[in-house]
Design a protein around this motif. Structure first.
Motif, PDB file in Angstrom:
ATOM      1  N   ALA A  87     -24.180 -10.850 -26.488  1.00  0.00           N
ATOM      2  CA  ALA A  87     -24.877 -10.773 -25.190  1.00  0.00           C
ATOM      3  C   ALA A  87     -24.615 -12.212 -24.437  1.00  0.00           C
ATOM      4  N   GLY A  88     -24.566 -13.298 -25.023  1.00  0.00           N
ATOM      5  CA  GLY A  88     -24.399 -14.484 -24.321  1.00  0.00           C
ATOM      6  C   GLY A  88     -25.612 -14.833 -23.676  1.00  0.00           C
ATOM      7  N   PHE A  89     -26.836 -15.016 -24.306  1.00  0.00           N
ATOM      8  CA  PHE A  89     -27.989 -15.502 -23.953  1.00  0.00           C
ATOM      9  C   PHE A  89     -27.915 -16.966 -23.303  1.00  0.00           C
ATOM     10  N   ALA A  90     -29.023 -17.093 -22.309  1.00  0.00           N
ATOM     11  CA  ALA A  90     -29.207 -18.544 -21.830  1.00  0.00           C
ATOM     12  C   ALA A  90     -30.565 -18.831 -21.924  1.00  0.00           C
ATOM     13  N   SER A  91     -30.935 -19.988 -21.647  1.00  0.00           N
ATOM     14  CA  SER A  91     -32.447 -20.430 -21.635  1.00  0.00           C
ATOM     15  C   SER A  91     -33.498 -19.849 -21.228  1.00  0.00           C
ATOM     16  N   GLY A  92     -32.923 -19.332 -19.636  1.00  0.00           N
ATOM     17  CA  GLY A  92     -33.996 -19.099 -18.851  1.00  0.00           C
ATOM     18  C   GLY A  92     -34.130 -17.572 -18.744  1.00  0.00           C
ATOM     19  N   ASP A  93     -33.458 -16.701 -19.889  1.00  0.00           N
ATOM     20  CA  ASP A  93     -33.283 -15.333 -19.921  1.00  0.00           C
ATOM     21  C   ASP A  93     -34.761 -14.748 -20.226  1.00  0.00           C
ATOM     22  N   VAL A  94     -35.066 -13.542 -19.601  1.00  0.00           N
ATOM     23  CA  VAL A  94     -36.173 -12.772 -20.066  1.00  0.00           C
ATOM     24  C   VAL A  94     -35.647 -11.681 -20.828  1.00  0.00           C
ATOM     25  N   LEU A  95     -36.201 -11.476 -22.130  1.00  0.00           N
ATOM     26  CA  LEU A  95     -35.894 -10.607 -23.016  1.00  0.00           C
ATOM     27  C   LEU A  95     -36.909  -9.268 -22.709  1.00  0.00           C
ATOM     28  N   LEU A  96     -36.249  -8.085 -22.001  1.00  0.00           N
ATOM     29  CA  LEU A  96     -37.254  -7.015 -21.595  1.00  0.00           C
ATOM     30  C   LEU A  96     -37.158  -5.882 -22.411  1.00  0.00           C
ATOM     31  N   LEU A  97     -38.087  -5.365 -22.775  1.00  0.00           N
ATOM     32  CA  LEU A  97     -38.224  -4.250 -23.745  1.00  0.00           C
ATOM     33  C   LEU A  97     -39.063  -3.234 -22.887  1.00  0.00           C
ATOM     34  N   GLY A  98     -38.738  -1.844 -23.237  1.00  0.00           N
ATOM     35  CA  GLY A  98     -39.355  -0.777 -22.458  1.00  0.00           C
ATOM     36  C   GLY A  98     -40.378  -0.365 -23.299  1.00  0.00           C
ATOM     37  N   SER A  99     -41.134   0.762 -22.946  1.00  0.00           N
ATOM     38  CA  SER A  99     -42.078   1.378 -23.542  1.00  0.00           C
ATOM     39  C   SER A  99     -41.922   1.871 -24.928  1.00  0.00           C
ATOM     40  N   GLU A 100     -42.887   2.033 -25.438  1.00  0.00           N
ATOM     41  CA  GLU A 100     -42.361   2.553 -26.942  1.00  0.00           C
ATOM     42  C   GLU A 100     -42.018   4.242 -27.027  1.00  0.00           C
ATOM     43  N   SER A 101     -42.802   4.831 -26.064  1.00  0.00           N
ATOM     44  CA  SER A 101     -42.554   6.302 -25.967  1.00  0.00           C
ATOM     45  C   SER A 101     -41.419   6.775 -24.670  1.00  0.00           C
ATOM     46  N   LEU A 102     -41.298   6.137 -23.795  1.00  0.00           N
ATOM     47  CA  LEU A 102     -40.534   6.340 -22.725  1.00  0.00           C
ATOM     48  C   LEU A 102     -39.282   5.526 -22.627  1.00  0.00           C
ATOM     49  N   GLY A 103     -39.100   4.131 -23.173  1.00  0.00           N
ATOM     50  CA  GLY A 103     -38.315   3.375 -22.847  1.00  0.00           C
ATOM     51  C   GLY A 103     -38.348   2.407 -21.731  1.00  0.00           C
ATOM     52  N   ALA A 104     -37.414   2.357 -20.985  1.00  0.00           N
ATOM     53  CA  ALA A 104     -37.412   1.667 -19.600  1.00  0.00           C
ATOM     54  C   ALA A 104     -36.745   2.923 -18.557  1.00  0.00           C
ATOM     55  N   PRO A 105     -37.359   2.943 -17.344  1.00  0.00           N
ATOM     56  CA  PRO A 105     -36.981   3.926 -16.326  1.00  0.00           C
ATOM     57  C   PRO A 105     -35.710   3.181 -15.798  1.00  0.00           C
ATOM     58  N   PRO A 106     -34.894   4.302 -15.146  1.00  0.00           N
ATOM     59  CA  PRO A 106     -33.625   3.690 -14.203  1.00  0.00           C
ATOM     60  C   PRO A 106     -33.536   2.617 -13.394  1.00  0.00           C
ATOM     61  N   PHE A 107     -34.838   2.231 -12.807  1.00  0.00           N
ATOM     62  CA  PHE A 107     -34.676   1.146 -11.916  1.00  0.00           C
ATOM     63  C   PHE A 107     -34.893  -0.142 -12.712  1.00  0.00           C
ATOM     64  N   VAL A 108     -35.444   0.074 -13.890  1.00  0.00           N
ATOM     65  CA  VAL A 108     -35.594  -1.343 -14.771  1.00  0.00           C
ATOM     66  C   VAL A 108     -34.111  -1.689 -15.383  1.00  0.00           C
ATOM     67  N   HIS A 109     -33.670  -0.388 -15.685  1.00  0.00           N
ATOM     68  CA  HIS A 109     -32.069  -0.627 -16.114  1.00  0.00           C
ATOM     69  C   HIS A 109     -31.297  -1.265 -14.769  1.00  0.00           C
ATOM     70  N   GLU A 110     -31.412  -0.772 -13.839  1.00  0.00           N
ATOM     71  CA  GLU A 110     -30.577  -1.233 -12.729  1.00  0.00           C
ATOM     72  C   GLU A 110     -30.827  -2.648 -12.525  1.00  0.00           C
ATOM     73  N   ALA A 111     -32.064  -3.140 -12.454  1.00  0.00           N
ATOM     74  CA  ALA A 111     -32.467  -4.708 -12.270  1.00  0.00           C
ATOM     75  C   ALA A 111     -31.869  -5.600 -13.461  1.00  0.00           C
ATOM     76  N   ALA A 112     -31.598  -5.033 -14.521  1.00  0.00           N
ATOM     77  CA  ALA A 112     -31.090  -5.721 -15.617  1.00  0.00           C
ATOM     78  C   ALA A 112     -29.634  -6.663 -15.501  1.00  0.00           C
ATOM     79  N   ALA A 113     -29.540  -7.481 -15.942  1.00  0.00           N
ATOM     80  CA  ALA A 113     -28.314  -8.401 -15.882  1.00  0.00           C
ATOM     81  C   ALA A 113     -27.341  -7.608 -16.794  1.00  0.00           C
ATOM     82  N   LYS A 114     -27.932  -7.586 -18.143  1.00  0.00           N
ATOM     83  CA  LYS A 114     -27.030  -7.014 -19.252  1.00  0.00           C
ATOM     84  C   LYS A 114     -28.105  -5.824 -20.047  1.00  0.00           C
ATOM     85  N   SER A 115     -27.670  -4.839 -20.511  1.00  0.00           N
ATOM     86  CA  SER A 115     -28.302  -3.832 -21.158  1.00  0.00           C
ATOM     87  C   SER A 115     -27.858  -3.999 -22.625  1.00  0.00           C
ATOM     88  N   VAL A 116     -28.496  -4.804 -23.370  1.00  0.00           N
ATOM     89  CA  VAL A 116     -28.193  -5.059 -24.885  1.00  0.00           C
ATOM     90  C   VAL A 116     -28.709  -4.244 -26.092  1.00  0.00           C
TER      91      VAL A 116
END
Length: 149
Positions: A87-116
């Motif tokens: 993934a090549g993480f950097a110090s200022g990164d935000v590790l984002l996790l979706g909800s347990e039941s639904l995960g992350a919606p498409p607009f969250v996926h689109e906002a992410a720099a990487k999907s890991v």
């Protein structure tokens, strides 16, 4: 580095992640609404006494989170295109996790720099969100040379 939880469903997982964040000195962002009544009592039950050491910011919704939170979004997803170790993480990164039941919606996926993704055996679906947060946070801190010594 920060951990962000998008509309979490389970208080116990949030409490566990608060304990994780307290132990590593990492702030947590809670993007509401939550699937449970967000209260100190519910979180303390699972985060135990560590919850008091966690830095938590609550956001009314996705827009409020984005407005208040700089940094590159690294979305953890069982379907992520990038393996955790690559993934090549950097110090200022935000590790984002979706909800347990639904995960992350498409607009969250689109906002992410990487999907890991955390690589698992082929016939395994996914990890518990708190376990995934711990594995990913450790690897991100390791890559950045920021693990506690």
């Amino acid at each position: 580095m920060r951990i962000a939880l998008f509309e979490p469903d389970i208080a116990g997982n949030v409490g566990t992640i608060l304990r994780l964040s307290a132990c590593f000195g990492i702030a947590v962002d809670i993007i509401e609404p939550c699937g449970f009544p967000f209260s100190d009592r519910a979180l303390k039950r699972s985060g135990m006494d560590y919850a008091a050491f966690a830095e938590v910011r609550r956001h009314a919704d996705w827009a409020a989170f984005r407005a208040a939170t700089p940094g590159r979004l690294m979305l953890l997803s069982p379907h992520g295109a990038t393996a955790l170790c690559d993934a090549g993480f950097a110090s200022g990164d935000v590790l984002l996790l979706g909800s347990e039941s639904l995960g992350a919606p498409p607009f969250v996926h689109e906002a992410a720099a990487k999907s890991v993704r955390i690589p698992l055996l082929a016939d395994r679906r996914s990890l518990n969100v708190a376990v995934a947060a711990g594995i990913a946070l450790h690897e991100a801190l390791r890559q950045c040379g920021e693990l506690p010594r």
